[in-house]
Scaffold this active site. Sequence first.
Site, PDB file in Angstrom:
ATOM      1  NE  ARG A 194      -1.851  -2.015   3.104  1.00 11.59           N
ATOM      2  CZ  ARG A 194      -2.081  -3.416   2.607  1.00 11.59           C
ATOM      3  NH1 ARG A 194      -3.186  -3.826   2.022  1.00 11.59           N
ATOM      4  NH2 ARG A 194      -1.095  -4.274   2.791  1.00 11.59           N
ATOM      5  CB  THR A 195       3.347   2.606   2.324  1.00 13.71           C
ATOM      6  OG1 THR A 195       2.448   2.257   3.486  1.00 13.71           O
ATOM      7  CG2 THR A 195       4.037   3.932   2.538  1.00 13.71           C
ATOM      8  CE  LYS A 233      26.906  -2.917  -6.076  1.00 10.69           C
ATOM      9  NZ  LYS A 233      27.146  -1.991  -7.055  1.00 10.69           N
ATOM     10  NE  ARG A 245       7.083   0.800   4.804  1.00  9.45           N
ATOM     11  CZ  ARG A 245       5.958   0.513   4.952  1.00  9.45           C
ATOM     12  NH1 ARG A 245       5.773  -0.868   4.285  1.00  9.45           N
ATOM     13  NH2 ARG A 245       4.931   1.192   5.220  1.00  9.45           N
ATOM     14  CG  HIS A 257       3.883   4.177   8.714  1.00 10.09           C
ATOM     15  ND1 HIS A 257       3.874   5.052   7.512  1.00 10.09           N
ATOM     16  CD2 HIS A 257       3.381   2.952   8.240  1.00 10.09           C
ATOM     17  CE1 HIS A 257       3.578   4.315   6.356  1.00 10.09           C
ATOM     18  NE2 HIS A 257       3.146   2.975   6.729  1.00 10.09           N
TER      19      HIS A 257
HETATM   20  C1  NCD Z   1       1.859  -0.825   8.300  1.00 11.75           C
HETATM   21  C2  NCD Z   1       3.406  -0.645   8.485  1.00 11.75           C
HETATM   22  O1  NCD Z   1       4.019  -0.716   7.560  1.00 11.75           O
HETATM   23  O2  NCD Z   1       3.712  -0.306   9.430  1.00 11.75           O
HETATM   24  N1  NCD Z   1       1.523  -0.791   7.014  1.00 11.75           N
HETATM   25  C3  NCD Z   1       1.427   0.160   6.194  1.00 11.75           C
HETATM   26  O3  NCD Z   1       2.129   0.968   6.066  1.00 11.75           O
HETATM   27  N2  NCD Z   1       0.004   0.294   6.011  1.00 11.75           N
HETATM   28  C4  NCD Z   1       1.176  -1.699   9.278  1.00 11.75           C
HETATM   29  C5  NCD Z   1       1.830  -3.086   9.329  1.00 11.75           C
HETATM   30  O4  NCD Z   1       2.820  -3.535   8.647  1.00 11.75           O
HETATM   31  O5  NCD Z   1       1.260  -3.955   9.924  1.00 11.75           O
END
Ligand code: NCD
Length: 306
Positions: free
Chosen positions: A51-52, A80, A101, A129
């Site tokens: 999703r993100t 590396k 991320r 997040h």
């Molecule tokens: C979440 C995350 O990555 O922290 N997912 C997301 O980005 N919607 C929640 C999760 O991974 O449980």
Amino acid sequence: MRSLIDIRDLSTQEIDELIKTACDIIENPEKYSEKCRGKKLATLFFEPSTRTRLSFEAAMYELGGNVLSVSSGSSSSAAKGESVADTAKTVSCYADIIAMRHPKEGAPFVAAANATIPVINAGDGGHNHPTQTLADLLTIYREKGGFNNLTIGFCGDLKFGRTVHSLISAMSRYTGIKIVLISPLELKLPSYIKKDVLKKNGIPYSQTTDLLSVMPELDILYMTRVQRERFFNEEDYLRLKDSYILDVKKLETAKPDLCVMHPLPRVNEISVAVDSDPRACYFKQVLNGKYMRMALILKLLEEAEK
Ligand code: NCD
């Protein structure tokens, strides 16, 4: 250079403005379809995501921009041994904005300190997040009409769940908020968040292991996945993973206008039968996330040009 590392980097007024922009995008998408023409977003994802990353990329395409993407640590020079700082300096040469991320807490902060373009934290380890929180806030706004006077239950892995940490931080600015923390004893909310966020802002909160006993009082129930990748041993994960499973029966005592949220991915925490209950809001969150990321990209790029 303005970045978004922690949800507290945005003032309450800025959050209101982002929500206003997102609502306008929903109403008038064509007005925004060329806004980022010629701009590039780099998505640097060193941890799994559906999703993100895709919502960031969809957001940029819907703004008329382009996307450069690293979708796993093993496919980039991180494998590396390149540092986050050097990666950030490098990507600044190619793109106009970064969404990152990373499994290490603080990595997007280091990236922002070294990049010459805005950096958005798309999840750092078990820490924060903030853009999931923007998705959550738009969902709460659209479902509840505002943010005040809500009792919010957070259920599941409150220790490692970074979406929980950021949303608690965001909601603690509003008035009449009550927080109910529902988790196994091993997965309680970290004490630094209780101290620095809840106590500091005078937010009343309670802790329990029993979801059913608090169900009737909740306006929002925020379910979470037990974060397997943050556990030190598999045995603990297996023992705790099914601590809470929300099913149709458990919702019998809930308010008729409860809003059930989950950042997704879901493993076992919510039975699929709940999806057809009008109180299930988790797929609405997915869509709202794209609109809020569009609003955020626009804001940060506009500020970078000033
Ligand atoms: C979440 C995350 O990555 O922290 N997912 C997301 O980005 N919607 C929640 C999760 O991974 O449980």
